[in-house]
Design an enzyme around this catalytic site. Sequence first.
Site, PDB file in Angstrom:
ATOM      1  CG  ASN A   1      -2.455  -3.185  -3.898  1.00  0.00           C
ATOM      2  OD1 ASN A   1      -2.374  -4.326  -3.438  1.00  0.00           O
ATOM      3  ND2 ASN A   1      -3.603  -2.616  -4.211  1.00  0.00           N
TER       4      ASN A   1
ATOM      5  NE  ARG B   1       2.812 -25.040   0.224  1.00  0.00           N
ATOM      6  CZ  ARG B   1       4.108 -25.392   0.217  1.00  0.00           C
ATOM      7  NH1 ARG B   1       4.857 -25.140   1.284  1.00  0.00           N
ATOM      8  NH2 ARG B   1       4.633 -25.953  -0.848  1.00  0.00           N
TER       9      ARG B   1
ATOM     10  CG  HIS C   1      -9.068  -3.726  -3.240  1.00  0.00           C
ATOM     11  ND1 HIS C   1      -9.211  -3.063  -4.447  1.00  0.00           N
ATOM     12  CD2 HIS C   1     -10.324  -4.094  -2.889  1.00  0.00           C
ATOM     13  CE1 HIS C   1     -10.489  -3.051  -4.785  1.00  0.00           C
ATOM     14  NE2 HIS C   1     -11.183  -3.653  -3.860  1.00  0.00           N
TER      15      HIS C   1
ATOM     16  NE  ARG D   1     -10.144  -7.428  -5.464  1.00  0.00           N
ATOM     17  CZ  ARG D   1     -10.734  -6.554  -6.260  1.00  0.00           C
ATOM     18  NH1 ARG D   1     -12.059  -6.450  -6.263  1.00  0.00           N
ATOM     19  NH2 ARG D   1     -10.024  -5.754  -7.045  1.00  0.00           N
TER      20      ARG D   1
ATOM     21  CG  HIS E   1      -5.874 -10.251  -2.366  1.00  0.00           C
ATOM     22  ND1 HIS E   1      -6.556  -9.241  -1.711  1.00  0.00           N
ATOM     23  CD2 HIS E   1      -6.068 -10.044  -3.692  1.00  0.00           C
ATOM     24  CE1 HIS E   1      -7.128  -8.461  -2.613  1.00  0.00           C
ATOM     25  NE2 HIS E   1      -6.855  -8.916  -3.819  1.00  0.00           N
TER      26      HIS E   1
ATOM     27  CD  GLU F   1      -6.913   0.756  -4.077  1.00  0.00           C
ATOM     28  OE1 GLU F   1      -6.974  -0.360  -4.597  1.00  0.00           O
ATOM     29  OE2 GLU F   1      -6.390   1.732  -4.640  1.00  0.00           O
TER      30      GLU F   1
ATOM     31  CB  THR G   1      -8.484  -7.396 -11.006  1.00  0.00           C
ATOM     32  OG1 THR G   1      -7.742  -6.356 -10.353  1.00  0.00           O
ATOM     33  CG2 THR G   1      -8.575  -7.096 -12.497  1.00  0.00           C
TER      34      THR G   1
ATOM     35  CG  HIS H   1      -5.901  -1.890 -12.437  1.00  0.00           C
ATOM     36  ND1 HIS H   1      -6.482  -2.583 -11.395  1.00  0.00           N
ATOM     37  CD2 HIS H   1      -5.770  -2.775 -13.449  1.00  0.00           C
ATOM     38  CE1 HIS H   1      -6.723  -3.836 -11.777  1.00  0.00           C
ATOM     39  NE2 HIS H   1      -6.300  -3.977 -13.013  1.00  0.00           N
ATOM     40  CG  ASP H   2      -2.874  -3.791 -15.324  1.00  0.00           C
ATOM     41  OD1 ASP H   2      -3.812  -4.015 -16.107  1.00  0.00           O
ATOM     42  OD2 ASP H   2      -2.503  -4.592 -14.441  1.00  0.00           O
TER      43      ASP H   2
ATOM     44  N   GLY I   1       0.807  -2.503  -7.437  1.00  0.00           N
ATOM     45  CA  GLY I   1       0.933  -3.777  -6.731  1.00  0.00           C
ATOM     46  C   GLY I   1       1.338  -4.930  -7.625  1.00  0.00           C
ATOM     47  CG  HIS I   2      -0.512  -8.082 -10.880  1.00  0.00           C
ATOM     48  ND1 HIS I   2      -1.185  -9.133 -10.288  1.00  0.00           N
ATOM     49  CD2 HIS I   2       0.093  -8.596 -11.975  1.00  0.00           C
ATOM     50  CE1 HIS I   2      -1.012 -10.230 -11.002  1.00  0.00           C
ATOM     51  NE2 HIS I   2      -0.238  -9.930 -12.032  1.00  0.00           N
TER      52      HIS I   2
HETATM   53  C1  LIG Z   1      -8.395  -0.588  -7.553  1.00  0.00           C
HETATM   54  C2  LIG Z   1      -7.326  -1.294  -8.274  1.00  0.00           C
HETATM   55  O1  LIG Z   1      -7.184  -1.208  -9.457  1.00  0.00           O
HETATM   56  C3  LIG Z   1      -6.416  -2.110  -7.527  1.00  0.00           C
HETATM   57  O2  LIG Z   1      -6.073  -1.379  -6.431  1.00  0.00           O
HETATM   58  C4  LIG Z   1      -7.002  -3.367  -6.976  1.00  0.00           C
HETATM   59  O3  LIG Z   1      -6.703  -3.411  -5.623  1.00  0.00           O
HETATM   60  C5  LIG Z   1      -6.391  -4.561  -7.576  1.00  0.00           C
HETATM   61  O4  LIG Z   1      -7.056  -5.642  -6.955  1.00  0.00           O
HETATM   62  P1  LIG Z   1      -6.433  -7.095  -7.023  1.00  0.00           P
HETATM   63  O5  LIG Z   1      -5.069  -7.035  -6.367  1.00  0.00           O
HETATM   64  O6  LIG Z   1      -7.436  -7.942  -6.284  1.00  0.00           O
HETATM   65  O7  LIG Z   1      -6.318  -7.433  -8.499  1.00  0.00           O
HETATM   66  N1  LIG Z   2      -5.243   1.245  -7.075  1.00  0.00           N
HETATM   67  C1  LIG Z   2      -4.328   0.454  -7.866  1.00  0.00           C
HETATM   68  C2  LIG Z   2      -3.563  -0.444  -6.951  1.00  0.00           C
HETATM   69  O1  LIG Z   2      -3.587  -0.278  -5.738  1.00  0.00           O
HETATM   70  C3  LIG Z   2      -2.737  -1.529  -7.508  1.00  0.00           C
HETATM   71  O2  LIG Z   2      -3.196  -1.952  -8.750  1.00  0.00           O
HETATM   72  P1  LIG Z   2      -2.229  -3.010  -9.493  1.00  0.00           P
HETATM   73  O3  LIG Z   2      -0.884  -2.345  -9.612  1.00  0.00           O
HETATM   74  O4  LIG Z   2      -2.171  -4.242  -8.610  1.00  0.00           O
HETATM   75  O5  LIG Z   2      -2.873  -3.266 -10.829  1.00  0.00           O
END
Ligand SMILES: CC(=O)[C@@H](O)[C@H](O)COP(=O)(O)O
Ligand SMILES: NCC(=O)COP(=O)(O)O
Length: 237
Positions: A7, A18, A43, A45, A50, A70, A100, A190-191, A213-214
């Site tokens: 992600n 920037r 994703h 939004r 982002h 997403e 989120t 997610h996480d 992603g995060h």
């Molecule tokens: C659905 C989910 O849990 C994540 O894919 C989401 O895309 C996280 O979104 P943010 O990166 O905006 O926190």
């Molecule tokens: N669907 C979860 C995703 O795409 C990424 O979630 P995160 O790893 O950024 O919490």
Amino acid sequence: MAKLSVNINKVATIRNARGGNTPNLVQFAIDAQKFGAQGITIHPRPDERHIKYKDAYDLAPVVTTEYNIEGNPNDKFMDLVLKIKPTQVTLVPDAVDAITSNAGWDTIKNKDFLAEVISECKRNGIRTSIFVDPTLPMIEGAAATGTDRIELYTEAFAHAYGLGDKTAIKPYTECALLANELGLGINAGHDLSLENIQYFKEHVPGLLEVSIGHALISEALYLGLETVIKEYLKKLA
Ligand SMILES: CC(=O)[C@@H](O)[C@H](O)COP(=O)(O)O
Ligand SMILES: NCC(=O)COP(=O)(O)O
């Protein structure tokens, strides 16, 4: 082996800070796939905090693995998805101002709405996944919508696992067993992180895809993108 979909929301966060084009999101997606990512997830939004809607179009030609978009299926999102026709759409019930994603669908209350959106996506050749909490009634409700897959919302597991509580995996294992019985494909996200991904994968039978992603982008700040992707692939093998 569950596929790793990277992600790239947070790469867009850094870029937007920037107002320019550094880091270049398209090049990042190309490189992530070169390093072994088996999918790219975005994703977009409504506030475009982002990922911008234009990014979704710009990325389409370079995502040669699986493209997962997403979002909450409002009119603008559905218009985007039906134009791009990604590999997969993941429907998420986020409020516009959600910091989120923080909950899955009530697949029972929203059955008719989800079934309509899902059938439109499937008519357009797009694989569908719906974001759900790990509870058995929600899995049964998901099957009734006709979705191809579910995405198990893994925040509760990640939080508890981080505190040393491995029992938090139990609902995910139970939901995976039911999903397998019902013929639902299983995604998760997610996480998820390098710390928890292997334990999760080992206890979720039939897991097809994780979208991360995060944590992955944060880990890459220390270890480098190629190293981190290869570490995830090892843990998912
Ligand atoms: C659905 C989910 O849990 C994540 O894919 C989401 O895309 C996280 O979104 P943010 O990166 O905006 O926190
Ligand atoms: N669907 C979860 C995703 O795409 C990424 O979630 P995160 O790893 O950024 O919490």
